[in-house]
Scaffold this motif. Structure first.
Motif, PDB file in Angstrom:
ATOM      1  N   PRO A 206       0.831  -1.218   0.000  1.00 42.82           N
ATOM      2  CA  PRO A 206       0.000   0.000   0.000  1.00 42.82           C
ATOM      3  C   PRO A 206       0.862   1.263   0.000  1.00 42.82           C
ATOM      4  O   PRO A 206       1.938   1.310   0.599  1.00 42.82           O
ATOM      5  CB  PRO A 206      -0.821  -0.115   1.291  1.00 42.82           C
ATOM      6  N   ASN A 211      -3.672   3.906  -0.707  1.00 42.80           N
ATOM      7  CA  ASN A 211      -4.083   3.288  -1.959  1.00 42.80           C
ATOM      8  C   ASN A 211      -3.106   2.183  -2.344  1.00 42.80           C
ATOM      9  O   ASN A 211      -2.000   2.070  -1.811  1.00 42.80           O
ATOM     10  CB  ASN A 211      -4.149   4.335  -3.074  1.00 42.80           C
ATOM     11  N   VAL A 212      -3.506   1.385  -3.313  1.00 41.64           N
ATOM     12  CA  VAL A 212      -2.643   0.307  -3.774  1.00 41.64           C
ATOM     13  C   VAL A 212      -1.528   0.847  -4.647  1.00 41.64           C
ATOM     14  O   VAL A 212      -0.415   0.329  -4.660  1.00 41.64           O
ATOM     15  CB  VAL A 212      -3.479  -0.737  -4.548  1.00 41.64           C
TER      16      VAL A 212
END
Length: 500
Positions: A206, A211-212
């Motif tokens: 992450p 967010n990824v």
């Protein structure tokens, strides 16, 4: 009696100490009932500082007062109207000139010399209180920093914030990612920030925002942070208020910085190596002037819609194109004119110009042939009129700005009066010029002689720079319209030339 109520609160602290919007409105309604008045409307500015006059609800209230809708305006206290004395006096004068009087719940000011003095002294103390609140707040923050405690959580990747002790603690999982990034960048040198971000995304780690997806800027920020070395500086910047809800961040002098400490994640030497590598890899795009000057630039207009012709393209291939400004959707319109290569179009235009300027008779015949056709708008009087109208509009904008600056105490009354008088004189002069221009008969535009045009074009050297100079000296406007649907450079272009 028709009255209005105005309430304002700028911070949560004021709301907690009895200045909440609900408290103010309730007290003002009770005051209106005691006066036997009818409350027409309530104006509320929630979250706006009293140090500025530009507040949405206050602006609406001032407009309504100017229209004569109210006989009185009820405020909870004088500092709810404004924090600065000069602003209070400006608003009070506006209300009284419009036949409206300010009424305060907590104070009563009689229209006597003593009452006016008391009112102004109240404004002075309100401004003093605002300055003292800010000074005490900043002093408390600096004392907390010097004690080694962080003021707030800056959400630094690799750390968790302990709110009880106001300090940072290492987040083991994130700290390992930080060490891995530095190892890739400095020791293994696997690639730049973009490559490292791609590797982190492939590993499914992450990002700092949760967010990824990682991006190159996130990696750059990690490599630039000094916190990971265990030492950093606080109190390096301050926020200057530039409007009701706008701020500007400015640097503090170096002697005001405060050194802070936090748990170390990487050695200081590793951080310095990363900064050194990053500074060497930093690249700037250098814009170079194109060696080939575009012949028609700034003079050509689109033959399909009348819009200006601009140049697009460039890059590594150095391919540039003439295109209409309305080719992409603009203002709801779209032009169907096709792109034209700059070099090819300039060569075609120059061959047409040389053919027209074969002799004085051919130039005369071309100009005579255009006389009956619809000509391009090239009337100097129209251009001059447009410039005057734009200047008048600019003066009106400047007048509004001066009034805004005066209301914010950025200009003194004498400076504002002097500037407004200068703007009024300029506007009067331009209005007279515009009236004289509209009343004057249209005069015949003096044009270049066909013999002079022919001689200049025929004697022009073959270089693009020389052709550009000649073109600007003899051509006023040229309409360009491509009529073919061919691919490549087999153009069929119509040129409509207006000579000077």
């Amino acid at each position: 009696m028709n009255v209005a109520i105005y309430a304002r609160v700028s911070t949560e602290w004021q709301a907690e100490h009895g200045y909440s919007i609900g408290t103010q409105i309730e007290a003002c309604r009770k005051k209106a009932a005691e006066m036997g008045a009818f409350v027409v409307k309530e104006y509320i500015d929630d979250g706006y500082s009293g140090g500025f006059l530009e507040r949405p609800a206050l602006d609406s209230l001032r407009d309504a007062v100017q229209d004569g809708l109210y006989e009185a305006v009820i405020f909870h206290d004088a500092d709810r109207m404004a924090r600065k004395l000069i602003h209070q006096l400006i608003l009070t004068e506006e209300l009284e000139k419009a036949g409206c009087r300010p009424v305060f719940v907590l104070e009563r000011f009689d229209n006597t010399p003593e009452g006016n003095m008391s009112y102004q002294m109240k404004g002075v103390f309100a401004e003093y209180e605002r300055a003292k609140i800010r000074e005490r707040t900043m002093r408390g923050k600096r004392a907390k920093l010097r004690a080694g405690k962080a003021i707030c959580d800056s959400h630094i990747y690799g750390y968790d914030f302990d709110r009880g002790n106001s300090c940072y603690e290492i987040n083991p999982a994130e700290a390992e990612v930080v060490r891995m990034i530095y190892r890739w960048y400095v020791e293994e040198m696997v690639g730049g920030c973009e490559y490292i971000a791609e590797k982190l995304n492939n590993m499914g780690i992450p990002s700092p925002s949760g967010n990824v997806s990682w991006c190159a800027s996130s990696v750059r920020n990690l490599l630039h942070r000094p916190h990971y070395t265990g030492k950093y500086f606080a109190n390096t910047q301050y926020h200057k208020k530039t409007g009701p809800k706008s701020y500007k961040r400015l640097p503090r002098p170096r002697e005001e910085w405060i050194e802070m400490s936090c748990p170390q994640i990487i050695p200081a030497e590793l951080h310095q190596k990363a900064l050194s590598i990053k500074s060497k890899h930093r690249t700037y795009k250098v814009w170079q002037k194109n060696s080939y000057p575009a012949l028609l630039q700034g003079v050509a207009v689109c033959g399909a819609c009348g819009g200006s012709i601009r140049i697009t393209g460039g890059g590594k291939r150095n391919a540039r194109w003439y295109t209409c400004v309305n080719t992409p959707p603009r203002n709801g319109s779209k032009c169907a004119a096709r792109l034209m290569d700059v070099v090819v179009t300039d060569a075609l235009f120059w061959s047409v110009l040389e053919e027209i300027c074969t002799s004085e008779e051919t130039v005369t015949a071309y100009i005579g042939g255009r006389a009956g056709a619809e000509c391009l708008p090239a009337i100097p009087e129209q251009n001059k009129r447009q410039k005057i109208v734009k200047r008048i509009e600019k003066i009106q904008t400047e007048r509004t700005a001066v009034m805004s600056w005066f209301s914010q105490s950025l200009l003194s009354q004498s400076e504002a009066t002097e500037k407004l008088a200068s703007l009024k004189a300029d506007e009067s002069r331009l209005q007279n010029e515009l009236a004289a221009l509209e009343n004057s008969p249209t005069s015949e535009v003096e044009r270049l002689a066909p013999a002079d045009i022919c001689a200049v074009v025929r004697n022009c050297p073959a270089s693009p720079e020389a052709r550009r100079r000649v073109f600007l000296s003899v051509v006023e406007k040229v309409s360009v319209l491509r009529r073919d649907n061919n691919y490549g450079h087999k153009y069929l272009i119509d040129f409509d030339i207006v000579f000077k």
